[in-house]
Scaffold this active site. Structure first.
Site, PDB file in Angstrom:
ATOM      1  N   LEU A 262       0.836  -1.201   0.000  1.00 17.77           N
ATOM      2  CA  LEU A 262       0.000   0.000   0.000  1.00 17.77           C
ATOM      3  C   LEU A 262       0.868   1.247   0.000  1.00 17.77           C
ATOM      4  O   LEU A 262       1.719   1.417   0.877  1.00 17.77           O
ATOM      5  CB  LEU A 262      -0.916   0.000   1.229  1.00 17.77           C
TER       6      LEU A 262
ATOM      7  N   GLN B  98       7.889  -5.164  -3.340  1.00 18.28           N
ATOM      8  CA  GLN B  98       7.305  -4.912  -4.656  1.00 18.28           C
ATOM      9  C   GLN B  98       8.125  -3.857  -5.386  1.00 18.28           C
ATOM     10  O   GLN B  98       8.451  -2.812  -4.817  1.00 18.28           O
ATOM     11  CB  GLN B  98       5.857  -4.441  -4.544  1.00 18.28           C
TER      12      GLN B  98
ATOM     13  N   CYS C 275       0.001  -0.670 -11.561  1.00 21.99           N
ATOM     14  CA  CYS C 275      -0.106   0.671 -10.972  1.00 21.99           C
ATOM     15  C   CYS C 275      -0.753   1.628 -11.973  1.00 21.99           C
ATOM     16  O   CYS C 275      -0.289   1.755 -13.107  1.00 21.99           O
ATOM     17  CB  CYS C 275       1.269   1.180 -10.563  1.00 21.99           C
TER      18      CYS C 275
ATOM     19  N   GLY D 248      -9.541  -6.951  -4.518  1.00 23.97           N
ATOM     20  CA  GLY D 248     -10.551  -5.946  -4.782  1.00 23.97           C
ATOM     21  C   GLY D 248     -11.761  -6.033  -3.870  1.00 23.97           C
ATOM     22  O   GLY D 248     -12.500  -7.016  -3.898  1.00 23.97           O
ATOM     23  N   ASP D 249     -11.950  -5.028  -3.028  1.00 17.11           N
ATOM     24  CA  ASP D 249     -13.179  -4.832  -2.252  1.00 17.11           C
ATOM     25  C   ASP D 249     -13.423  -5.866  -1.165  1.00 17.11           C
ATOM     26  O   ASP D 249     -14.570  -6.032  -0.726  1.00 17.11           O
ATOM     27  CB  ASP D 249     -14.403  -4.802  -3.184  1.00 17.11           C
TER      28      ASP D 249
ATOM     29  N   ALA E  78      -6.514  -4.895   0.699  1.00 21.84           N
ATOM     30  CA  ALA E  78      -5.850  -3.605   0.534  1.00 21.84           C
ATOM     31  C   ALA E  78      -6.574  -2.517   1.316  1.00 21.84           C
ATOM     32  O   ALA E  78      -6.326  -2.321   2.498  1.00 21.84           O
ATOM     33  CB  ALA E  78      -5.771  -3.264  -0.958  1.00 21.84           C
TER      34      ALA E  78
END
Length: 702
Positions: free
Chosen positions: A356, A409, A440, A543-544, A567
Site C-alpha cells: 500500500l 514490490q 499501478c 478488490g473490495d 488492501a
C-alpha cells in the site's frame, strides 16, 4: 468538533426519510436513525451571518524553489541549534563527534536544550531495548531515560528495533559512482538474446553521445525515467530519511560530483512481433563510456562475469577503481535453477496484506501482523531509484523480524532494469519473494512505461518476468489489473503463459487501469482467469474485500483461488484479519481502536525515531492513515451488516465522544486524534491527505 461537511449535514434529511433498501441502492450506509446527526436548523438571522463562499481570500501560489536552493536551505537548517549532532546527542559528550568542526550538525548542547520542545507523556520506545536510546538528548521522552538505568531484553531475545534490509553505505557509493556489476542479470539477458541486441545498438549510440558533449546528464530528477511520486513522505526531501543512526550523519544525498547518471530513452522494436517492444530492454540510465574506440566491447563467454562492455544499459565498469571492489558472482550460472526447481512460496489460505502506497509502511504492517495478517509486502519501489542508490527508496525494503513471510514490490519499465534490481535485492536484502507491479494506474508511473502500461505490451511483460525469474532464486510474483482500457480485458489470454515465463503467482486486481476505483471489482472475471490458470500458478484475487463474508464468498465461488489480497479494507479496519480468522463481525469499541493507534505510534517511534523529527514523521503517517479509518462505521450502528466498502457514511454520532471524533472526515479532527497519542502539534502545523483517500469514486483516488 468539525466532523461532517455541509453537504453531508444537508443530506441527513434525505437519509432519515429513506428506507434501508433505498439507502443501499444509493451506496449510503444504512446507519440506525437513533445515531444520525440531525440537519442543522438555522434562523433567518443566523443565515445572514453565514459568509458567502466566494468571499474566500485568494490562495497564493507557493514560490517554486530550485533544487540547489532547497539543498542550501537544508544544509543551513542542519547547522542550526535545532539539529544536534547525532553522536553528541547519543553520548552527551561534545568531543565524541569524529568530524569535529567539519560536522554538518550543531555541537552546542546548551543551545539545543534551550530551544528543545517539552518532553511528551509516556515512555521512551527504546526503554526496554538491549542498549541505550539511540537518540539520547534528542529523545522526546528523555525524562524516562533516568527511570531505568538497566536495559531489559525483550521477551523473544531480539532487540526492540529488530529491523533488517538496511542499506549499506558501500553499496550506495558503488551505485552513485556507477561501479556496481550485475553478472547474473547480464548473463540472463545474453541467454535470452536481449543482451546481443543491446550490444549491436551501443556503438552507434555511444558515438552520438560523444558528439553531444558527453550527452544529457540527469541529477536523479524526473528526467531520468524514475517515478517522481515516491511511496514514503520522507522521499520528498533527500534529507528526510527514516533513520538517523548512521555514524557519519550523512543524509543520503549523492555527492555533488561524480554521482550523476546519464539517461537514455531509446527503445528497440521487433518487426517479427508487429512492433511489440519485446526487446525494449534499454535501461533509462546511460552507462559509462569506455575509453576504447571502435568495437571496444568484449564479452566473456565462460559464463561467470561479463566485463569490459560498452553496452547501453549495463551497470558495470571496465576496471576496478582504487578503493572499490567489483562485485563478482559467487556461483556458476550454468548451474542456475530451473524455474520449477526454485524455492516455492505457498499463499494458499493465507491472509495477504497488499503493498500500500504511503500507508503500507513498516509500522502499519506490524500492526496488521499483530491483528492476524500472514503475508506482508513492502510499498512499491521504483527500480531506477533503487539502482541510483536513493536511500529513501531503499527504506521501503526494510523488514521487521515479526514479518515471517515478507516480500518487496518493485516497478520498472525495462527487462534489464528489473533484472539488475532483483539481483541487487537478492544480494543485499532478506526477502521471501519479489513482486513486480504491472498494474499501478498512477499517471507518472504509466507515462514512464511501467505499471499498467505493461499491460499494453505483453511481449515486454514476458521479457521482464523471464529475465527476473531467471536471474534470482527468489520466487517472482506479479500483480496486474484486468486490462488497461475498460472493456478490453486481456489477462485471461495471458494467464496460461505467465507460469511458463517463470512467475510463481499472479495477483489479479479486478479493475482496469482506466476504471481506477470508480466501480466495484469484477470478481467474475477474476474467477474466469483463475480457472484458466495452470495448476502450478497460484492466483490471488484482489478488490473490495471488506469482511469475512466477502472472503468466504470468493473462496466458495472459486475454490481454485489461492487467497485474497486485502488492501483498502485493511486501511479502513486493520482488524479485518482477526474477523476473517475468527469468522465474526467485531463490534470494536472506540477504546480498542485508540489502543491500535497507540500501537502504531509506538512502532512508528521505533522506526522513524523518538526525536522531534521522528515524532512529526510518525504523526504525518498516522494522519494519512486516519484519512482512511474515518470511513469505518461501527457494527453496532448499522441496520445491515456487514458494511460494504463503497458505502458512504452519512453524518452520524458515535456511542461516545471518542467514537464520534473517529467518525469525522475533517482533517482538523484527525489532528486532534493525533494529539491524543503524540502530544500537541507544532505551531503552524497543517495537514492535507496525500491520496485524497476520503473520496470514494473519484478517478484521482488511484
Amino acid at each position: 468538533m468539525d466532523g461532517g461537511d455541509n453537504d453531508s449535514r444537508q443530506g441527513s434529511t434525505l437519509v432519515i426519510h429513506q428506507t434501508t433498501e433505498q439507502l443501499i441502492a444509493r451506496c449510503i450506509a444504512p446507519v440506525k436513525k437513533d445515531f444520525l446527526r440531525p440537519p442543522p436548523v438555522r434562523t433567518s438571522s443566523q443565515n445572514d451571518d453565514i459568509p458567502i463562499p466566494n468571499d474566500k481570500p485568494p490562495v497564493l501560489a507557493k514560490e517554486k524553489k530550485s533544487k540547489r536552493q532547497l539543498k542550501r536551505e537544508r544544509r543551513q537548517d542542519q547547522k542550526s541549534t535545532r539539529n544536534l549532532c547525532p553522536e553528541i546527542s547519543k553520548s552527551g559528550d561534545v568531543n565524541s563527534c569524529r568530524y569535529k568542526d567539519k560536522c554538518r550538525f550543531s555541537h552546542d548542547i546548551e543551545a539545543f536544550k534551550a530551544q528543545k520542545l517539552a518532553d511528551l507523556e509516556g515512555e521512551c520506545p527504546f526503554l526496554k531495548s538491549e542498549g541505550p536510546c539511540p537518540y539520547g538528548l534528542s529523545c522526546r521522552f528523555l525524562n524516562t531515560h533516568e527511570e531505568s538505568t538497566v536495559s531489559i531484553p525483550s521477551s523473544n531475545g531480539l532487540k526492540i528495533r529488530s529491523e533488517v534490509n538496511g542499506f549499506s553505505k558501500d553499496v550506495q557509493k558503488l551505485l552513485w559512482k556507477n561501479n556496481m556489476t550485475f553478472p547474473k542479470a547480464d548473463a540472463k539477458l545474453k541467454s535470452l538474446g536481449l543482451f546481443k541486441m543491446l550490444q549491436g545498438q551501443s556503438k552507434s549510440k555511444v558515438n552520438d553521445m560523444e558528439n553531444k558533449d558527453g550527452g544529457d546528464k540527469c541529477d536523479q530528477s524526473e528526467d531520468n525515467g524514475s517515478c517522481a511520486v515516491t511511496s514514503d513522505l520522507e522521499n520528498k526531501d533527500d534529507d528526510d530519511k527514516c533513520h538517523q543512526s548512521d555514524d557519519d550523519g550523512s543524509c543520503g544525498v549523492p555527492p555533488e560530483s561524480g554521482s550523476k547518471l546519464e539517461c537514455s530513452e531509446e527503445v528497440i522494436k521487433d518487426d517479427d512481433n508487429n512492433g511489440e517492444l519485446e526487446s525494449d530492454v534499454l535501461c533509462p540510465q546511460k552507462r559509462r563510456k569506455t575509453a576504447e574506440s571502435g568495437d571496444g566491447e568484449k564479452i566473456e563467454n565462460e559464463g561467470v562475469s561479463v566485463t569490459d562492455q560498452n553496452v547501453d544499459g549495463s551497470c558495470i565498469r571496465s576496471e576496478p577503481e582504487a578503493g572499490t571492489e567489483a562485485i563478482t558472482p559467487e556461483t556458476d550460472l550454468s548451474l542456475k535453477l530451473h524455474s520449477r526447481e526454485k524455492k516455492l512460496i505457498d499463499f494458499r489460505e493465507k491472509l495477504y496484506l497488499a503493498p500500500l502506497t504511503t500507508v503500507g509502511n513498516l509500522p502499519f504492517r506490524r500492526v496488521c501482523k499483530v491483528l492476524g495478517a500472514d503475508v506482508t509486502c513492502g510499498e512499491m519501489a521504483m527500480c531506477t531509484n533503487l539502482l541510483q542508490g536513493q536511500a529513501s527508496e531503499w527504506a521501503l525494503l526494510r523488514r521487521h523480524s515479526s514479518e515471517d513471510l515478507f516480500g518487496v514490490q518493485i516497478c520498472g519499465s525495462y527487462p534489464d532494469t528489473v533484472a539488475r534490481t532483483v539481483e541487487l535485492i537478492e544480494k543485499e536484502c532478506t526477502v521471501d519473494f519479489i513482486d513486480i507491479n504491472m498494474g499501478c494506474p498512477i499517471d507518472i508511473v504509466v507515462n514512464k512505461g511501467a505499471g499498467s502500461a505493461l499491460l499494453t505490451k505483453p511481449m515486454r511483460m514476458k521479457s521482464v518476468v523471464e529475465v527476473a525469474s531467471g536471474t534470482v532464486d527468489i520466487p517472482i510474483t506479479i500483480k496486474v489489473r484486468t486490462a488497461y482500457f475498460e472493456g478490453k480485458n486481456r489477462i485471461d489470454s495471458l494467464i496460461a503463459d505467465i507460469s511458463s515465463w517463470g512467475a510463481s503467482a499472479v495477483t489479479i486486481h479486478g479493475r482496469s487501469r482506466q476504471q481506477r476505483y470508480s466501480k466495484l471489482a469484477d470478481w467474475d472475471y477474476v474467477y474466469q482467469c483463475t480457472k484458466k490458470a495452470p495448476n502450478n500458478l497460484q492466483v490471488v484475487g484482489n478488490g473490495d474485500v471488506f469482511s469475512f463474508v466477502d472472503w468466504n464468498i470468493h473462496k466458495t465461488q472459486c475454490p481454485e483461488l489461492a487467497t485474497c489480497m486485502i488492501a483498502r479494507g485493511a486501511l479502513i479496519k486493520p482488524w479485518i484479519f482477526t474477523e476473517i480468522k475468527e469468522q465474526r463481525h467485531w463490534d470494536i469499541s472506540s477504546g480498542e481502536r485508540l489502543n491500535i493507534l497507540k500501537d502504531f505510534v509506538h512502532f512508528g517511534l521505533q522506526h522513524w525515531g523518538s526525536d522531534t523529527k521522528g515524532v512529526e514523521t510518525t504523526r504525518r503517517f498516522l494522519l494519512e492513515w486516519l484519512s482512511y479509518t474515518c470511513r469505518y462505521i461501527p457494527v453496532g450502528l448499522l441496520d445491515v451488516v456487514p458494511q460494504r466498502i463503497n458505502w458512504r457514511p452519512p453524518s452520524y454520532y458515535g456511542r461516545d465522544d471518542l467514537e464520534t471524533l473517529m467518525a469525522s472526515d475533517s482533517a482538523a479532527d484527525w489532528v486532534r486524534l493525533s494529539e491524543m497519542v503524540l502530544g500537541k502539534v507544532p505551531d503552524g502545523f497543517t495537514f492535507a491527505p496525500k491520496h485524497k483517500s476520503n473520496a470514494y469514486d473519484r478517478a484521482e483516488n488511484g
